[in-house]
Design an enzyme around this catalytic site. Structure first.
Site, mmCIF file in Angstrom:
data_model
loop_
_atom_site.group_PDB
_atom_site.id
_atom_site.type_symbol
_atom_site.label_atom_id
_atom_site.label_comp_id
_atom_site.label_asym_id
_atom_site.label_seq_id
_atom_site.Cartn_x
_atom_site.Cartn_y
_atom_site.Cartn_z
ATOM 1 N N CYS A 131 0.814 -1.217 0.000
ATOM 2 C CA CYS A 131 0.000 0.000 0.000
ATOM 3 C C CYS A 131 0.851 1.272 0.000
ATOM 4 O O CYS A 131 0.882 2.022 0.978
ATOM 5 C CB CYS A 131 -0.951 0.014 1.196
ATOM 6 S SG CYS A 131 -2.236 1.251 0.959
ATOM 7 N N CYS A 136 -5.782 1.944 -5.148
ATOM 8 C CA CYS A 136 -5.343 2.621 -3.938
ATOM 9 C C CYS A 136 -6.274 3.804 -3.666
ATOM 10 O O CYS A 136 -6.186 4.823 -4.354
ATOM 11 C CB CYS A 136 -3.898 3.105 -4.130
ATOM 12 S SG CYS A 136 -3.205 3.794 -2.632
HETATM 13 C C1 UQ1 Z 1 -11.611 -3.229 -4.196
HETATM 14 O O1 UQ1 Z 1 -12.183 -4.060 -4.896
HETATM 15 C C2 UQ1 Z 1 -11.248 -3.585 -2.870
HETATM 16 O O2 UQ1 Z 1 -11.497 -4.834 -2.391
HETATM 17 C C3 UQ1 Z 1 -12.509 -5.053 -1.558
HETATM 18 C C4 UQ1 Z 1 -10.612 -2.676 -2.075
HETATM 19 O O3 UQ1 Z 1 -10.360 -3.078 -0.814
HETATM 20 C C5 UQ1 Z 1 -9.307 -2.853 -0.128
HETATM 21 C C6 UQ1 Z 1 -10.277 -1.382 -2.596
HETATM 22 O O4 UQ1 Z 1 -9.677 -0.582 -1.886
HETATM 23 C C7 UQ1 Z 1 -10.658 -1.038 -3.929
HETATM 24 C C8 UQ1 Z 1 -10.320 0.318 -4.443
HETATM 25 C C9 UQ1 Z 1 -11.320 -1.942 -4.713
HETATM 26 C C10 UQ1 Z 1 -11.780 -1.608 -6.099
HETATM 27 C C11 UQ1 Z 1 -13.272 -1.554 -6.190
HETATM 28 C C12 UQ1 Z 1 -14.002 -0.598 -6.772
HETATM 29 C C13 UQ1 Z 1 -15.483 -0.716 -6.754
HETATM 30 C C14 UQ1 Z 1 -13.421 0.570 -7.410
#
Ligand code: UQ1
Length: 465
Positions: A216, A394
């Site tokens: 991250c 991110c």
């Molecule tokens: C995502 O799928 C996800 O998983 C649950 C995250 O969790 C940590 C995220 O931070 C992000 C950005 C996504 C991407 C999902 C979308 C709907 C943009």
């Protein structure tokens, strides 16, 4: 992702792994491995007391985001009990993407934590121990407490550990509750960040980005933005300098988002020092030494609050296995198929592999899908055909209600889900980060039913704007 838990006496207690849970000390583990009634009706957990030889079709090392998701997917497929064994030392599993928000005081640590036993399919066998060695030729893994597991297929989802030795003074500074030095990369650390922020009454607040590959990579600046908002709300911002010191030449690896983040930092009056490496922390005098990457010149700076990021690398049992890893100790897998470059019955997922993507939970959601398809092909004696495109996301929180939602694939090419320009700060993106993503993680991803946002994209943004 697994992380270290309490700052207790031994440095060994800092060991960590992938997105999800916390590595407690071996002593604590021994106490916790008593098989309780609840344990028995959920996942079978074996402890050191009954160490033995086991055999399974699929062995998963690591019970963080990647390991837990893969194990649950295959336990459901195989149906037969104990076909899948998971080696995972920690009883707690953390949703680490919340750590930045915890550092900023948005929520408490309880919201990010669940018990590992409640997250794993009851058909998996959970060995609550640390893996200590892999023999990829004999297809055998040993654990620290003496279990031997023979496998047909193996998935390595061991994550990365925090390493405190590279920066002199970091370990002691983080351990001292009065040092005003913290990190949002551990459960205790992120709680300390929030308490340091509340204690800070003005002066020099310094946020750093380390000279190491980290998971991250947006997190070290997110906490600087949240701190700015907090201090503004408390009327302390005019009495404070906020500096973000990074060893990198840019704020973010993808230009589209880096340009907007530059504007955010400028608007917030956050001073950016680039290509400066944190060399030493002298927490007794509240001073830090930075070294310039270009001319090697060292500068001494005073701080009233300091945020640091420990160096990170795969655990020793992966790193030490030279024929399985690259020169930095990361598991060498094909960046598209996730299959190990030498051993066809071995796959890798998440932070411990050498795939050149941004190491985030969203990346793992996508990788799980590819890994499942490819491992099934391998089991059918076919070539793995599914390809991971390097997707990573991110959500860069810039205040208590705004966020830049960066999404991109290999090569730093933006690949956005929503039908608006995600490089612009938005309230919608903040609430997705705060509420939607944790919900998707606990309710769908860990159970093996969420494979990244493709399906959301096909509904909200079918033309791919
Ligand atoms: C995502 O799928 C996800 O998983 C649950 C995250 O969790 C940590 C995220 O931070 C992000 C950005 C996504 C991407 C999902 C979308 C709907 C943009």
């Amino acid at each position: 992702m697994k992380v270290a838990s309490k700052f207790s006496d031994s440095k060994e207690n800092y060991t960590a792994a992938t997105p999800g849970s916390v590595h407690v000390t071996m002593n604590i583990i021994r106490n916790l491995t008593v098989v309780t009634a609840t344990n028995l009706c959920r996942t079978f957990s074996v402890s050191a007391a009954n160490s033995a030889t086991h055999s399974c079709k699929l062995l998963v090392i690591g019970g963080g985001s990647g390991g837990c998701t893969v194990a649950n997917k295959f336990a459901r497929r195989f149906k037969a009990k104990d076909s899948v064994i998971v080696i995972e030392p920690c009883k707690d599993h953390y949703y680490q993407p919340l750590f930045t928000l915890i550092g900023g005081g948005v929520t408490g640590i309880e919201e990010s934590c669940r018990q590992q036993k409640d997250l794993m399919d009851p058909r998996t066998m959970w060995i609550q121990d640390y893996a200590s060695g892999i023999d990829p030729v004999k297809c055998r893994v040993e654990t620290r407490e003496g279990h031997v597991i023979n496998y047909e297929y193996i998935v390595i989802a061991a994550g990365v550990e925090m390493s405190y030795d590279e920066v002199p003074g970091m370990y002691d500074a983080l351990k001292d509750p009065h040092s005003a030095v913290s990190t949002i990369y551990t459960p205790d650390g992120c709680q300390k960040t929030w308490s340091d922020l509340q204690k800070f009454k003005g002066g020099e607040a310094i946020f750093t980005y380390p000279q190491s590959a980290i998971k991250c990579p947006g997190a070290p600046q997110k906490i600087a933005y949240l701190s700015d908002t907090y201090l503004t709300q408390k009327g302390l911002r005019s009495k404070s300098n906020i500096t973000y010191v990074t060893c990198l030449p840019v704020l973010f690896g993808v230009k589209k988002y880096a340009d907007e983040l530059q504007k955010v930092a400028q608007r917030k009056n956050i001073i950016i020092n680039r290509q400066q490496v944190l060399k030493e922390i002298r927490h007794d005098t509240k001073e830090v030494v930075f070294k310039c990457c270009e001319n090697e010149k060292e500068t001494l700076r005073r701080y009233d609050m300091l945020h640091v990021v420990p160096h990170q690398h795969p655990p020793e049992f992966v790193r030490s296995q030279k024929e399985l890893t690259d020169s930095h100790g990361y598991l060498t897998v094909d960046k598209y198929t996730l299959q190990h470059t030498k051993h066809k019955n071995m796959y890798g997922i998440g932070d411990c592999t050498n795939t050149p993507n941004s190491k985030t939970a969203a990346a793992i959601a996508k990788q799980c899908y590819v890994l499942e398809k490819n491992l099934l092909s391998t089991m059918d004696k076919c070539r793995p055909m599914a390809k991971y495109d390097g997707y990573g996301a991110c959500p860069l929180v810039t205040s208590y209600n705004t966020c830049i939602l960066a999404e991109f694939v290999y090569g730093g090419v933006p690949h956005e889900t929503m039908p608006f320009n995600q490089a612009k700060e938005s309230i919608v993106a903040y609430y997705m980060k705060r509420h939607l993503f944790p919900f998707l993680y606990w309710q769908f991803m860990l159970k093996g039913y969420y494979h990244g946002p493709e399906f959301i994209r096909s509904i909200v943004n079918p033309l791919g704007w």
